[in-house]
Enzyme design. Structure first.
Site, short mmCIF file in Angstrom:
data_model
loop_
_atom_site.label_atom_id
_atom_site.label_comp_id
_atom_site.label_asym_id
_atom_site.label_seq_id
_atom_site.Cartn_x
_atom_site.Cartn_y
_atom_site.Cartn_z
CD GLU A 275 103.73 18.88 43.55
OE1 GLU A 275 104.13 17.88 42.92
OE2 GLU A 275 103.03 19.76 43.03
CD GLU A 329 94.46 15.73 43.32
OE1 GLU A 329 94.07 16.80 42.81
OE2 GLU A 329 95.65 15.49 43.61
CE LYS A 332 97.31 15.25 39.35
NZ LYS A 332 98.50 15.44 40.20
CD GLU A 338 100.92 12.07 37.51
OE1 GLU A 338 100.40 13.08 38.00
OE2 GLU A 338 102.12 11.81 37.62
#
Length: 405
Positions: A275, A329, A332, A338
């Site tokens: 990541e 997203e 999250k 985030e």
């Protein structure tokens, strides 16, 4: 005089040379799209269907994807695509898998065997960032769980195709700079020995989740933004002990992990980035979380990947990198950043154009996603496809000089 008037080479030779150039430029375009992996997170209530995601990834010619579960719809959707997939055993199953070889076999039989080899599962991450978790029992269970899962894969005849590892945060290091002084924390070191031994025995990689963004956010006055963004033209920093020059903080962090493993006797294990990314939006106190920085970070990494670049310590081994993430997203938790690491919005619009050029397709699902448009200010002759075509043009001009010889 016309530039081609003096050529005396046969037309067939000229055509052959031109075809070679065009083929070379096509290879470069393919490399621009397929050189890097992408994390496909699903913590959102507005994401495309797995079939639409596969169409998007195929149009981008992305060849490597990491997911955080074993969603059967996702696994089925990837069948026959040739895309390599890393799947994940959730943290709450690590202890049961460690306690029972049967549990590991049951999990592999239910979640991997039905889809393999049509779905190219090449890696299984057992847990995520377990070594920096507060649960001591969970940490102690990690390697036993990995061993039981590897044994199950061996019984199923898949151990030669599927690596078993885990993704760790950079928090496993007590020190990451200079890279040659990389060392695991006193808490992690005892757990790392059996883990590294397992990786060496099974030829599996060490996966690290590394985010230079956090270093810059924590101390923007003293951390160079260009260095954090992996700008290949930045002067960077020189390790005073090895005299290796680093223009990328991410690559320095990877080498720090390699040095830390070497201190425990396992310097030969490959270290890959499972990541990394940069948020395009953040809260008021999240310094550096902008579209411009996110674009620069991911594009710089993509350029390095296209160039098959290794770290200064391992220059001949291209660093495998998975960008985080494919989509923003919306579910999250945590700060605004985030929810803003994605290259795409869930409806398929680009957050910014990093340079992954979509290919036309007749798939209705893909066409609905391919209606992407980058912000105009971010798309002025800077994408990687343009870089690739410029390289091809340079070769074409060289070919012409040869033909005119």
């Amino acid at each position: 005089m016309a530039p081609f008037a003096t050529s005396t080479r046969p037309a067939s030779l000229q055509l052959s040379a031109l075809l070679c150039v065009l083929l070379f430029s096509e290879v470069w375009v393919l490399q621009c799209s397929a050189a890097i992996g992408i994390n496909y997170g699903q913590v959102g209530n507005n994401l495309p269907t797995p079939a639409q995601v596969v169409s998007l990834l195929s149009s981008l010619r992305v060849g490597k994807v990491r997911i955080y579960d074993v969603n059967p719809q996702v696994l089925a959707a990837f069948a026959g695509t040739g895309i390599e997939l890393i799947v994940t055993v959730p943290n709450d199953l690590v202890q049961p898998m460690a306690a029972s070889a049967g549990q590991a076999m049951q999990w592999a039989t239910a979640n991997i065997k039905p889809y393999f080899p049509a779905t190219r599962v090449t890696g299984i991450a057992v847990g995520n960032e377990v070594f920096t978790d507060d649960d001591q029992a969970l940490k102690a269970s990690l390697v036993p769980a990995m061993r039981n899962l590897h044994a199950a894969l061996a019984q199923l005849g898949m151990d030669g195709y599927v690596h078993v590892s885990t993704a760790s945060s950079l928090g496993v290091l007590a020190n990451s700079y200079p890279p040659s002084q990389g060392a695991f924390t006193p808490e992690c070191a005892p757990l790392m020995l059996p883990f590294l031994r397992f990786l060496a025995e099974t030829n599996a990689p060490f996966w690290i989740n590394a985010y230079p963004y956090f270093a810059y956010k924590a101390d923007p006055a003293n951390v160079s933004l260009s260095y954090a963004l992996s700008d290949p033209y930045h002067v960077g920093a020189v390790d005073p002990y090895t005299h290796l020059q680093y223009t990328s903080m991410l690559y320095a962090q990877v080498d720090a992990v390699t040095f830390a493993a070497a201190r425990l006797g396992y310097g030969g294990i490959p270290v890959f980035v499972s990541e990394t990314g940069w948020p395009s939006k953040g809260d008021a106190d999240e310094v550096g979380a902008t579209v411009e920085n996110a674009l620069a970070y991911n594009r710089n990494l993509l350029v390095r990947q296209v160039g098959n670049e290794g770290t200064p310590l391992r220059p001949r081994q291209r660093l495998e990198v998975y960008l985080f993430a494919l989509f923003n997203e919306d579910m999250k938790p945590g700060p605004t950043s985030e929810r803003n690491y994605g290259l795409y919005q869930p409806d398929g619009r680009m957050v910014y154009n990093v340079g992954l050029a979509q290919q036309q397709t007749t798939s209705a699902a893909s066409l609905s996603l391919a209606a992407s448009s980058a912000p105009p200010a971010m798309d002025v002759g800077k994408d990687l496809t343009s870089l690739c075509l410029i390289s091809a043009l340079a070769i074409l001009l060289t070919s012409q000089a040869f033909l005119l010889g």
